[in-house]
Structures are given as structure tokens and as C-alpha cells.
Motif scaffolding. Structure first.
Motif, mmCIF file in Angstrom:
data_model
loop_
_atom_site.group_PDB
_atom_site.id
_atom_site.type_symbol
_atom_site.label_atom_id
_atom_site.label_comp_id
_atom_site.label_asym_id
_atom_site.label_seq_id
_atom_site.Cartn_x
_atom_site.Cartn_y
_atom_site.Cartn_z
ATOM 1 N N UNK A 213 0.834 -1.204 0.000
ATOM 2 C CA UNK A 213 0.000 0.000 0.000
ATOM 3 C C UNK A 213 0.867 1.252 0.000
ATOM 4 N N UNK A 214 2.078 1.154 0.562
ATOM 5 C CA UNK A 214 2.988 2.296 0.582
ATOM 6 C C UNK A 214 3.339 2.764 -0.821
ATOM 7 N N UNK A 215 3.329 1.856 -1.789
ATOM 8 C CA UNK A 215 3.612 2.246 -3.175
ATOM 9 C C UNK A 215 2.505 3.128 -3.745
ATOM 10 N N UNK A 216 1.336 3.133 -3.107
ATOM 11 C CA UNK A 216 0.210 3.958 -3.568
ATOM 12 C C UNK A 216 0.079 5.220 -2.731
ATOM 13 N N UNK A 217 0.071 5.038 -1.381
ATOM 14 C CA UNK A 217 -0.110 6.193 -0.498
ATOM 15 C C UNK A 217 0.413 5.860 0.889
ATOM 16 N N UNK A 218 1.330 6.658 1.429
ATOM 17 C CA UNK A 218 1.811 6.419 2.801
ATOM 18 C C UNK A 218 0.698 6.561 3.841
ATOM 19 N N UNK A 219 -0.239 7.503 3.620
ATOM 20 C CA UNK A 219 -1.339 7.693 4.569
ATOM 21 C C UNK A 219 -2.218 6.447 4.620
ATOM 22 N N UNK A 220 -2.506 5.875 3.451
ATOM 23 C CA UNK A 220 -3.326 4.663 3.411
ATOM 24 C C UNK A 220 -2.587 3.478 4.034
#
Length: 404
Positions: A300-307
Motif C-alpha cells: 500500500x505504501x507504493x500507492x499512499x503512505x497515509x493509506x
């Protein structure tokens, strides 16, 4: 002590056997290794048959249980056995299709977004304030875009060079060398798996007959007391392994489903893949769920750190609900092993055999724990009963003692 010729003969034979074992220990282990290699297909067949027998027994109980037709009785075993194999294969295929393709895609996405991710981190004042000045200077001195373009250029050059005749010949030679090196191992593994499946089919189709034959042999050559103890020990091991497999699989399916539903509600990326991954890693005792959480957060970090942070918080809440509300109800008929021994079993099994050792040692320790607990309780009960018969406590002394 008077020594007769039988006692002397036993002492001499024992000494000779010990001498031979010590003197030829290397040859003995080599022979045992060859024997175990020869028995690998048989062992694989027994393991496959034991696992497939779990869904197969479930199907047999629900396959027209009240029917008295001979056709139903004759078709029950082959149809339920086929359904058992299809169930195991379907689970494996679904896990592979859900996890592996998207995991590879996440790795590619992460590599492609690495330069922009580093730059965004350097622009964040909160994160920069936590890092040492030397690290900040080193990161700022790197031209990540230039590195990415250089890597792309190198990959392009390698792609062009790989089309040349020399490289094609070299690749063919390397491929042939690799194939000749790896082929024997691959052939051995594949042949062992195929023969193991054949053995498992035979074991499952004739399991009732085999159990009767084993029972008859035990009752013929062993004393009734020993036969009863052997049945009890084997039954305890079977109960531990069967319960462990069923409970862990049920828990994994439920945890993966809840994870997928929660991620869909929260709008997090890769819900089905990470849900399947969480369920799969939950099969590993203690550390499994955290392994799945780390891998899922990385994806998920590859998409958004907040998510990714939201996902970690969601898994923490899900683990709390699972540990205190769901898991105790599912594990009502569980292996019954205290937490400290579960940790010991995981450490010992993982240290010796890796992840497969964790699966093997947890129910193994559970069975040994149950056997020892039952035997200790039985011996203490018998001992206390004998003490009460031999030395009864007077009524006055009993009345004067405080109750515990």
C-alpha cells in the motif's frame, strides 16, 4: 548379584552393538539418508493423504448420509476423495492467483516511484527533522532522476546487446548449463510429488482396510495393554494435528475475509490480494499475521503512505477483535497448548526446519503436553489413593487443618 549366562550374553551383545554403532556411525547415517530418500514418496503420500482426508471426511459425512442405496455407498468414497483433492487444489490456485501477480506489480510500481518517493520525503519537514544532517545531505546530493534515467539506459543497452548473436549463443549455453544443473533436482521433486499423489490416492481409497490390517497386526503381536496405549497415543496425535489444521484454516479464512471486507469499506488498495495474503500468513503461528501486515503495508505504501498507516491501524484493531472475541470461540476445541509452549514450539520448529517446522512442532508439542498432563494426573491420583489407604488421617487432625 548372581550372573547367569543369559545376562552375560545380553551384556556382551549390547556392548558389541554400541561399539558397532559408534565405530560405523558415518556409514549408518549415510545408509539412513539413502533409506529416507527412497521413502520420500511414501512419506509425501502419507502427508498428502492426511491433509486431503480432512475435507474428504467432511464430504463423506454429508454425502447422502441417510441413503441405503448400494450405488450411493459405492460412489461415496471416490466422489468425496475427488472433491477433497479439488478443494485443496482450488485453495492453492486461488491464493497463487490473488497474491503473486499483484505482488509483482507492486514491486514494479515501487521501483518506478522510488525517486519521487525519496524527493517527497525530503520535502517533508517533519521527517527531515527526525533524520541526521549527514543522511539529509547524502540524500539531497543524489540525483534520483538521473539514476532512474541511467538505469533505463542501461536496461535499453542490455536489451539491444542481448539480441546479438554472441549473446544469444551465450544465453543458450547458460540456459543449457542451468538446465543440466537444475533438471535432476526438478525431476526428482516432480517425480516424488507424482508418486506421493499416487500413494495418497491408494491410502485414501483403502484407508479402512489398511486401518483394520494395522489393528489386527497390533492385536496379534502385542499385548492388549500395549495395544491400548498405542491407540491412545496415536489418537492423541491425530486429534492434535487434525484440530490444529482445521482451526488454523478456519481462522485464516475468517481473518482474510474480514480483512478484505474492512479494506473495501475503508477504500484501501489491493483488498482481495492483501486479504488473501493476511489469511495465508495467519497459518503461521504467532508471527504470521505480522508478516502479512508488513508485506501488505509495503504494497500500500507504493500507492499512499497515509493509506499504509490506516491499514496498519486497521490490522491492529482487527487483531484485537480476533484475539479477544473471535479466536477463543473458534478454538474452543483447539490444541489446548499454553502460550509459552506455543512460543517454544515455534522457536524450535522454525530453528530446525523453518516455516514447515512451525506447522509440525506446534501440534506435536500439544500432543506431548496432553499425554504428559494425563499421565501425571493419573500417577498423582494413584499415588494419593495409595497414601490414603496406607496412612489414613485421623478425624481430629483433619478437622483442625485449615481448608485450602
Amino acid at each position: 548379584m548372581k550372573l547367569d549366562w543369559k545376562t552375560c550374553f545380553r551384556i556382551i551383545v549390547t556392548a558389541v552393538v554400541i561399539f558397532l554403532i559408534v565405530h560405523f556411525v558415518d556409514s549408518i547415517f549415510a545408509t539412513l539418508g539413502v533409506a529416507m530418500s527412497a521413502l520420500n514418496p511414501l512419506i509425501a503420500g502419507l502427508v498428502i493423504a492426511y491433509v486431503v482426508n480432512i475435507p474428504m471426511s467432511f464430504y463423506e459425512k454429508h454425502y447422502f448420509p441417510n441413503s441405503e442405496k448400494s450405488s450411493v455407498a459405492k460412489s461415496r468414497r471416490p466422489i468425496c476423495m475427488l472433491l477433497g483433492y479439488l478443494t485443496i487444489i482450488l485453495v492453492i490456485v486461488l491464493v497463487l492467483l490473488l497474491v503473486i501477480p499483484q505482488f509483482v506489480s507492486c514491486i514494479k510500481t515501487f521501483i518506478g516511484q522510488l525517486p519521487s518517493l525519496v524527493l517527497s520525503v525530503l520535502e517533508n519537514k517533519t521527517i527531515v527533522g527526525l533524520l541526521p544532517d549527514a543522511v539529509i545531505e547524502w540524500l539531497e546530493g543524489i540525483d534520483w532522476n538521473e539514476i532512474a534515467s541511467n538505469v533505463s539506459s542501461i536496461l535499453g543497452i542490455i536489451s539491444l546487446l542481448s539480441t546479438s548473436l554472441t549473446d544469444v549463443i551465450s544465453d543458450v549455453q547458460n540456459t543449457v548449463s542451468t538446465v543440466t544443473t537444475v533438471a535432476p533436482t526438478v525431476i526428482s521433486v516432480v517425480s516424488t510429488a507424482i508418486i506421493g499423489i499416487v500413494f495418497s490416492v491408494y491410502f485414501l481409497s483403502a484407508k479402512d482396510k489398511l486401518l483394520r490390517q494395522i489393528r489386527k497386526l497390533a492385536e496379534t503381536y502385542l499385548k492388549p495393554k500395549w495395544t491400548e496405549k498405542i491407540y491412545y497415543v496415536l489418537g492423541t496425535f491425530n486429534e492434535s494435528y487434525h484440530g490444529y489444521i482445521v482451526v488454523q484454516c478456519t481462522e485464516a479464512i475468517l481473518l482474510g475475509t474480514l480483512c478484505t471486507i474492512g479494506m473495501l469499506i475503508l477504500g484501501l488498495p489491493y483488498p482481495t490480494m492483501i486479504g488473501a495474503l493476511i489469511g495465508l500468513t495467519a497459518l503461521i503461528p504467532i508471527a504470521g499475521a505480522w508478516i502479512g501486515t508488513i508485506i501488505g503495508a509495503f504494497m500500500i505504501l507504493t500507492v499512499s503512505p497515509i493509506k499504509a498507516l490506516i491499514f496498519i491501524l486497521f490490522i491492529l484493531v482487527l487483531q484485537f477483535v480476533d484475539n479477544y472475541f473471535i479466536y477463543p470461540k473458534i478454538v474452543g476445541r483447539s490444541i489446548g497448548l499454553p502460550a509459552v509452549w506455543v512460543l517454544t514450539a515455534v522457536s524450535v520448529g522454525g530453528g530446525i526446519f523453518g516455516i514447515p517446522g512451525m506447522f509440525i512442532c506446534v501440534p506435536l508439542f500439544s500432543a506431548i503436553y496432553k499425554l504428559l498432563k494425563t499421565d501425571v494426573g493419573k500417577r498423582n491420583t494413584e499415588k494419593s489413593g495409595e497414601e490414603c489407604e496406607e496412612a489414613p488421617v485421623p478425624a481430629l487432625e483433619t478437622a483442625s487443618e485449615p481448608k485450602e
